[in-house]
Design a protein around this motif. Structure first.
Motif, PDB file in Angstrom:
ATOM      1  N   TRP A  24       0.821  -1.206   0.000  1.00 49.99           N
ATOM      2  CA  TRP A  24       0.000   0.000   0.000  1.00 49.99           C
ATOM      3  C   TRP A  24       0.857   1.259   0.000  1.00 49.99           C
ATOM      4  O   TRP A  24       0.466   2.280  -0.586  1.00 49.99           O
ATOM      5  CB  TRP A  24      -0.945  -0.009   1.201  1.00 49.99           C
ATOM      6  N   ILE A  25       2.020   1.204   0.632  1.00 47.65           N
ATOM      7  CA  ILE A  25       2.944   2.339   0.577  1.00 47.65           C
ATOM      8  C   ILE A  25       3.374   2.588  -0.862  1.00 47.65           C
ATOM      9  O   ILE A  25       3.410   3.736  -1.333  1.00 47.65           O
ATOM     10  CB  ILE A  25       4.165   2.084   1.474  1.00 47.65           C
ATOM     11  N   ALA A  26       3.685   1.522  -1.582  1.00 42.41           N
ATOM     12  CA  ALA A  26       4.072   1.655  -2.991  1.00 42.41           C
ATOM     13  C   ALA A  26       2.919   2.188  -3.833  1.00 42.41           C
ATOM     14  O   ALA A  26       3.126   2.915  -4.814  1.00 42.41           O
ATOM     15  CB  ALA A  26       4.541   0.300  -3.524  1.00 42.41           C
ATOM     16  N   ARG A  27       1.687   1.838  -3.469  1.00 44.80           N
ATOM     17  CA  ARG A  27       0.520   2.290  -4.231  1.00 44.80           C
ATOM     18  C   ARG A  27       0.265   3.789  -4.096  1.00 44.80           C
ATOM     19  O   ARG A  27      -0.496   4.360  -4.879  1.00 44.80           O
ATOM     20  CB  ARG A  27      -0.730   1.535  -3.765  1.00 44.80           C
ATOM     21  N   THR A  28       0.874   4.433  -3.107  1.00 38.04           N
ATOM     22  CA  THR A  28       0.699   5.873  -2.956  1.00 38.04           C
ATOM     23  C   THR A  28       1.123   6.606  -4.220  1.00 38.04           C
ATOM     24  O   THR A  28       0.610   7.680  -4.532  1.00 38.04           O
ATOM     25  CB  THR A  28       1.516   6.385  -1.755  1.00 38.04           C
ATOM     26  N   LYS A  29       2.029   6.019  -4.959  1.00 33.65           N
ATOM     27  CA  LYS A  29       2.531   6.629  -6.193  1.00 33.65           C
ATOM     28  C   LYS A  29       1.458   6.752  -7.259  1.00 33.65           C
ATOM     29  O   LYS A  29       1.498   7.663  -8.091  1.00 33.65           O
ATOM     30  CB  LYS A  29       3.707   5.794  -6.715  1.00 33.65           C
ATOM     31  N   THR A  30       0.473   5.866  -7.230  1.00 36.06           N
ATOM     32  CA  THR A  30      -0.562   5.870  -8.262  1.00 36.06           C
ATOM     33  C   THR A  30      -1.960   6.133  -7.724  1.00 36.06           C
ATOM     34  O   THR A  30      -2.836   6.575  -8.473  1.00 36.06           O
ATOM     35  CB  THR A  30      -0.571   4.513  -9.001  1.00 36.06           C
ATOM     36  N   LEU A  33      -4.306  11.165  -5.894  1.00 33.08           N
ATOM     37  CA  LEU A  33      -4.737  11.802  -7.137  1.00 33.08           C
ATOM     38  C   LEU A  33      -3.668  12.694  -7.746  1.00 33.08           C
ATOM     39  O   LEU A  33      -3.452  12.675  -8.965  1.00 33.08           O
ATOM     40  CB  LEU A  33      -6.015  12.609  -6.888  1.00 33.08           C
ATOM     41  N   CYS A  34      -2.987  13.504  -6.930  1.00 32.58           N
ATOM     42  CA  CYS A  34      -1.962  14.395  -7.484  1.00 32.58           C
ATOM     43  C   CYS A  34      -0.837  13.592  -8.130  1.00 32.58           C
ATOM     44  O   CYS A  34      -0.311  13.971  -9.189  1.00 32.58           O
ATOM     45  CB  CYS A  34      -1.417  15.314  -6.399  1.00 32.58           C
ATOM     46  N   ASN A  35      -0.461  12.476  -7.497  1.00 33.10           N
ATOM     47  CA  ASN A  35       0.571  11.619  -8.077  1.00 33.10           C
ATOM     48  C   ASN A  35       0.091  10.993  -9.382  1.00 33.10           C
ATOM     49  O   ASN A  35       0.850  10.899 -10.358  1.00 33.10           O
ATOM     50  CB  ASN A  35       0.966  10.516  -7.093  1.00 33.10           C
ATOM     51  N   ALA A  36      -1.167  10.540  -9.391  1.00 30.01           N
ATOM     52  CA  ALA A  36      -1.714   9.918 -10.597  1.00 30.01           C
ATOM     53  C   ALA A  36      -1.699  10.894 -11.768  1.00 30.01           C
ATOM     54  O   ALA A  36      -1.331  10.531 -12.900  1.00 30.01           O
ATOM     55  CB  ALA A  36      -3.130   9.430 -10.327  1.00 30.01           C
ATOM     56  N   VAL A  37      -2.064  12.157 -11.510  1.00 33.70           N
ATOM     57  CA  VAL A  37      -2.110  13.163 -12.582  1.00 33.70           C
ATOM     58  C   VAL A  37      -0.716  13.483 -13.091  1.00 33.70           C
ATOM     59  O   VAL A  37      -0.440  13.408 -14.304  1.00 33.70           O
ATOM     60  CB  VAL A  37      -2.806  14.446 -12.070  1.00 33.70           C
ATOM     61  N   LEU A  38       0.187  13.848 -12.195  1.00 32.15           N
ATOM     62  CA  LEU A  38       1.516  14.293 -12.624  1.00 32.15           C
ATOM     63  C   LEU A  38       2.372  13.146 -13.135  1.00 32.15           C
ATOM     64  O   LEU A  38       3.119  13.315 -14.111  1.00 32.15           O
ATOM     65  CB  LEU A  38       2.222  15.013 -11.482  1.00 32.15           C
ATOM     66  N   ASN A  39       2.283  11.966 -12.516  1.00 32.62           N
ATOM     67  CA  ASN A  39       3.071  10.834 -13.003  1.00 32.62           C
ATOM     68  C   ASN A  39       2.597  10.390 -14.379  1.00 32.62           C
ATOM     69  O   ASN A  39       3.405  10.003 -15.230  1.00 32.62           O
ATOM     70  CB  ASN A  39       2.996   9.665 -12.019  1.00 32.62           C
ATOM     71  N   THR A  40       1.277  10.453 -14.614  1.00 33.33           N
ATOM     72  CA  THR A  40       0.764  10.137 -15.946  1.00 33.33           C
ATOM     73  C   THR A  40       1.262  11.157 -16.961  1.00 33.33           C
ATOM     74  O   THR A  40       1.671  10.795 -18.077  1.00 33.33           O
ATOM     75  CB  THR A  40      -0.781  10.126 -15.942  1.00 33.33           C
ATOM     76  N   GLU A  41       1.235  12.426 -16.585  1.00 39.88           N
ATOM     77  CA  GLU A  41       1.743  13.466 -17.494  1.00 39.88           C
ATOM     78  C   GLU A  41       3.225  13.271 -17.778  1.00 39.88           C
ATOM     79  O   GLU A  41       3.672  13.428 -18.931  1.00 39.88           O
ATOM     80  CB  GLU A  41       1.509  14.848 -16.870  1.00 39.88           C
ATOM     81  N   ILE A  42       4.004  12.935 -16.761  1.00 45.25           N
ATOM     82  CA  ILE A  42       5.440  12.719 -16.961  1.00 45.25           C
ATOM     83  C   ILE A  42       5.688  11.562 -17.929  1.00 45.25           C
ATOM     84  O   ILE A  42       6.544  11.644 -18.820  1.00 45.25           O
ATOM     85  CB  ILE A  42       6.129  12.454 -15.611  1.00 45.25           C
ATOM     86  N   ARG A  43       4.914  10.474 -17.778  1.00 48.61           N
ATOM     87  CA  ARG A  43       5.084   9.335 -18.694  1.00 48.61           C
ATOM     88  C   ARG A  43       4.718   9.710 -20.118  1.00 48.61           C
ATOM     89  O   ARG A  43       5.403   9.307 -21.069  1.00 48.61           O
ATOM     90  CB  ARG A  43       4.242   8.155 -18.202  1.00 48.61           C
ATOM     91  N   SER A 122       6.911   8.082  -0.040  1.00 51.47           N
ATOM     92  CA  SER A 122       7.184   7.174  -1.146  1.00 51.47           C
ATOM     93  C   SER A 122       7.727   5.853  -0.630  1.00 51.47           C
ATOM     94  O   SER A 122       7.948   5.669   0.562  1.00 51.47           O
ATOM     95  CB  SER A 122       8.192   7.812  -2.118  1.00 51.47           C
ATOM     96  N   SER A 123       7.959   4.930  -1.561  1.00 53.10           N
ATOM     97  CA  SER A 123       8.470   3.602  -1.186  1.00 53.10           C
ATOM     98  C   SER A 123       9.983   3.590  -1.032  1.00 53.10           C
ATOM     99  O   SER A 123      10.586   2.538  -0.892  1.00 53.10           O
ATOM    100  CB  SER A 123       8.049   2.570  -2.244  1.00 53.10           C
ATOM    101  N   ASP A 124      10.613   4.749  -1.064  1.00 50.96           N
ATOM    102  CA  ASP A 124      12.052   4.843  -0.862  1.00 50.96           C
ATOM    103  C   ASP A 124      12.427   4.389   0.543  1.00 50.96           C
ATOM    104  O   ASP A 124      11.669   4.579   1.490  1.00 50.96           O
ATOM    105  CB  ASP A 124      12.513   6.291  -1.087  1.00 50.96           C
TER     106      ASP A 124
END
Length: 391
Positions: A24-30, A33-43, A122-124
């Motif tokens: 679940w910690i790793a899932r925070t990345k996706t 919502l803010c992570n989902a938007v910006l990480n999708t844009e970065i990809r 993050s999962s770091d």
């Protein structure tokens, strides 16, 4: 074959609570919502730039990638705002400084929450979540509450309605100000997105401090002599302080943006600006005071437990022969000194410098609104004089 194994491991009922928590910690990345938007844009940007052989944007969570994605998002939001506005009214100007400011603040709000995630959730291996797991007992019961909090925090059923309500509230506020400022359809579109972006930050500001309550239920390992100096205590105190300062900074930017609404020209605009200021203060103070209050209880409980154990040891050593030896007296004195150290240890996780930074952050939006308050008082005084009421 490897995908089948991965799917099986994720859905396996034999997954331990600790393993599920890491997942679940790793899932925070996706799932945030803010992570989902910006990480999708970065990809997407990475894919587009790689097609033209400009591999300057990495998919990893780096400051450079987040900055570039933020700048691009500002341009997208501004262009959509002007386009929607022109579809409604062709006379809408292409250049609009207020729309550019709100577009920047919207994208910046999302990127700020993402950067906070990348550095603390993050999962770091250096993030606060893993530090807490390392300090907690190994049994599943101790980590179950933390896992449940993470699942609740990432729940889309909570996030989506919350940000939508804040977005619609922002639209309602803009509608109430319509008679006083020029507003077109694109403005409503932009303020909706802006409200949702700020709502995501508010969601984190309200829910992340609840993690302190979860930690309080777990018998965490601490430095028995000076509990407040335990690494995870200092780290999580820093996390809550950064969260509060980030909230105060966004609130400051919003208060400066209120100047476009000219709140000194109408009571309704001044009332909305005042409500925003009070709301900002409430959220910032809550996100700082509540978790530190819970941490203070944890530290106080640990301190009292250690003092009780030392008291028992001192009591046992005080039952000496009628003529104790010098060595026995020396050991007793040393134990009493240790007891005094524990009793005088700081039972608060709050850093004085952190409090000063927070107060400074809170003072800026107050000062930016001070002129509005003074003018509003003058208008009220003039109104009372005009009505002939006693004053």
């Amino acid at each position: 074959m490897s995908q089948d194994k991965a799917h099986t491991s994720l859905s396996s009922p034999e997954l331990t609570v600790k393993e599920d928590l890491h997942r679940w910690i790793a899932r925070t990345k996706t799932r945030l919502l803010c992570n989902a938007v910006l990480n999708t844009e970065i990809r997407v940007l990475h894919w587009v730039l790689s097609k033209v052989r400009l591999d300057i944007l990495k998919v990893e969570n780096t400051l450079a990638s987040t900055t570039i994605a933020t700048i691009v998002l500002v341009g997208i939001l501004y262009a959509l705002t002007i386009l929607v506005g022109k579809l409604w009214d062709d006379s809408v100007s292409i250049w609009n400084l207020a729309a550019l400011f709100v577009s920047f603040l919207t994208a910046f709000s999302l990127s700020l929450v993402k950067r906070l995630h990348d550095t603390i959730l993050s999962s770091d291996k250096n993030n606060i979540a893993r530090l807490l797991i390392q300090s907690a007992p190994e049994d599943d019961n101790s980590l179950r509450d933390m896992r449940d909090w993470w699942k609740s925090f990432l729940s889309l059923r909570l996030q989506i309605p919350f940000v939508l309500v804040i977005g619609l509230l922002a639209v309602w506020m803009l509608h109430k100000l319509h008679p006083h400022i020029q507003i077109h359809l694109g403005s409503y579109f932009l303020i909706l997105i802006f409200g949702m972006a700020v709502g995501q930050g508010g969601y984190c500001a309200l829910l992340i401090p609840r993690l302190a309550t979860v930690i309080r239920k777990i018998p965490m390992r601490m430095f028995w002599l000076y509990p407040a100096d335990t690494p995870w205590v200092k780290k999580i105190s820093s996390v809550f302080t950064k969260l509060s300062i980030a909230n105060a900074f966004i609130g400051t930017c919003i208060m400066f943006g209120m100047l476009w609404l000219k709140p000194w020209e109408s009571f309704s605009a001044a009332g909305i600006a005042g409500a925003v200021l009070v709301g900002t203060w409430a959220i910032v103070l809550y996100s700082f005071i509540y978790p530190h209050f819970q941490l203070g209880k944890i530290l106080k409980a640990e301190q009292m437990e250690q003092m009780g154990q030392l008291q028992k040891i001192i009591d046992s050593k005080s039952l000496m022969p009628e003529h104790p030896s010098e060595d026995e007296i020396k050991k007793l004195n040393e134990m009493i000194k240790v007891y005094e150290q524990v009793a005088s240890a700081r039972a608060s996780a709050i850093d004085t410098q952190a409090v000063l930074r927070l107060l400074f952050s809170l003072g800026i939006p107050m000062l930016s609104f001070l002129a509005v308050l003074i003018d509003l008082g003058r208008r009220l005084s003039d109104f009372v004089k005009g009505t002939g009421l006693p004053h």
